[in-house]
Design an enzyme around this catalytic site. Sequence first.
Site, short mmCIF file in Angstrom:
data_model
loop_
_atom_site.label_atom_id
_atom_site.label_comp_id
_atom_site.label_asym_id
_atom_site.label_seq_id
_atom_site.Cartn_x
_atom_site.Cartn_y
_atom_site.Cartn_z
CG ASN A 1 7.64 -1.81 6.96
OD1 ASN A 1 6.82 -2.61 7.38
ND2 ASN A 1 7.47 -1.18 5.80
CG ASP B 1 8.16 6.89 3.59
OD1 ASP B 1 7.05 6.71 3.07
OD2 ASP B 1 8.31 7.18 4.79
CE LYS C 1 25.26 -13.09 -0.98
NZ LYS C 1 26.13 -14.06 -0.40
CG PHE D 1 -3.50 3.26 8.64
CD1 PHE D 1 -4.48 3.03 7.69
CD2 PHE D 1 -3.62 2.67 9.88
CE1 PHE D 1 -5.57 2.22 7.97
CE2 PHE D 1 -4.70 1.86 10.18
CZ PHE D 1 -5.68 1.64 9.23
CE LYS E 1 1.35 11.99 2.33
NZ LYS E 1 2.07 10.75 2.46
#
Length: 398
Positions: free
Chosen positions: A209, A278, A288, A324, A342
């Site tokens: 990300n 996630d 590869k 966060f 959580k």
Amino acid sequence: MTKAPNIVLGVTGSIAAYKALDLVGRLRKKGCRVTVIMTGNACKLVGPASFEALSGNPVARELFPDSKPQNIEHISLAQLADVLAIVPASANFIAKAAAGIADDLLTTVALAVRAPVLLAPAMNVNMWENRIVRQNVKRLADNGWRMVEPESGRLACGAEGNGRLASLDKIENEILCLLGWKDDYRDIPLIITAGRTEEPWDPVRFISNRSSGRMGMALAEQSARRGAKVTLISGPADVPAPEVFKHITVNTAAQMSQAVLKELPHNRALIMAAAVADYAPKNIASGKIKKNNDDDMTLTLKKNPDIIQLAAGRRKAGTVLVGFALETDNLIANARKKLAAKKLDLIVANPAKTLSSENIQAVIIDQKGNTAKFPPMPKSRLAGLILDRTIKLIGADK
Ligand SMILES: Cc1cc2nc3c(=O)[nH]c(=O)nc-3n(C[C@H](O)[C@H](O)[C@H](O)COP(=O)(O)O)c2cc1C
């Protein structure tokens, strides 16, 4: 990352000059750059080479140095200083400074500096109690110089009384206060995760990300400055990691999860600033993967461990968890849900647009539902606000 502050440390001809060596090491450990100025008499008591080795900078001694014709030494040192600390300060230096005398490098820098000045005197008890010295000290204090008064005890000359250099703990603390730093995390162990994870699907490719790692690194840097024993667990990031108590580097979410759960029992808080994937590819090819004639390619993903949820289930009573939430929609509602699901103590919600930016526009929500919305600000500043709240939660059973 925030710029390291510059401490200009003046060392004068007091028997306590050797103690300033230790102070250099302490300040560097806190992330400060230290430049030492020694008076000629200080050099007779301690060798400048020791200060050079510990500070990593040449010791400045001369008002008229042979080299460096391109800059005026005392002005550049005065401008460099975020704090000028005179440790130890001799009676002679104090007298000259109080009279505005500028006849060597240190006294001239002390007159030219605009940054805060700290003075830690050290001398024989009779000198310290001499009325002339008291008047000089008062004059400097009245002019805004921060005084770290000497302590009572056995002095180098064998006498008992006031005049011994204040403890380095006290002096260091005062310098950090002048920099606007706090010491509220002293020796508190905490884990901070930072950066992103990379989830491979063959030896040369991965899913990741856009997280830069700035938020987590700023938290690690600032909590370390505030005295915390930081275990930084970081994935790849675009910014360098600060110097911390322990640094563990990982690549994948699974590795980060393993490291966090292993370290958790030894720590008082976990701040999960890392952008953990996630999902990860279900299978990782050993070679590869070659391009073929198909237009489509399917990659099957599996769920990664939910690190903070696992930590919430395994934490010892009193371990503080800060998460966060990065959201594109319904920022506050989604963050509240995550906080409750959580079992976090605090959640920092931020919109996705701040992901790789230097700035962040955040909302901090606690378990009682208190919601603090902040305007866009540098991540380093938000780090301070998060740490201010986290220490209150830790403080309950510190
Ligand atoms: C061995 C020795 C130890 C000294 N210790 C001190 C001291 O602790 N405090 C002090 O004010 N002067 C002390 N002095 C006297 C100073 O070195 C002297 O006043 C000198 O002029 C200070 O110079 P400076 O302020 O430029 O460094 C000491 C002198 C000697 C020889």
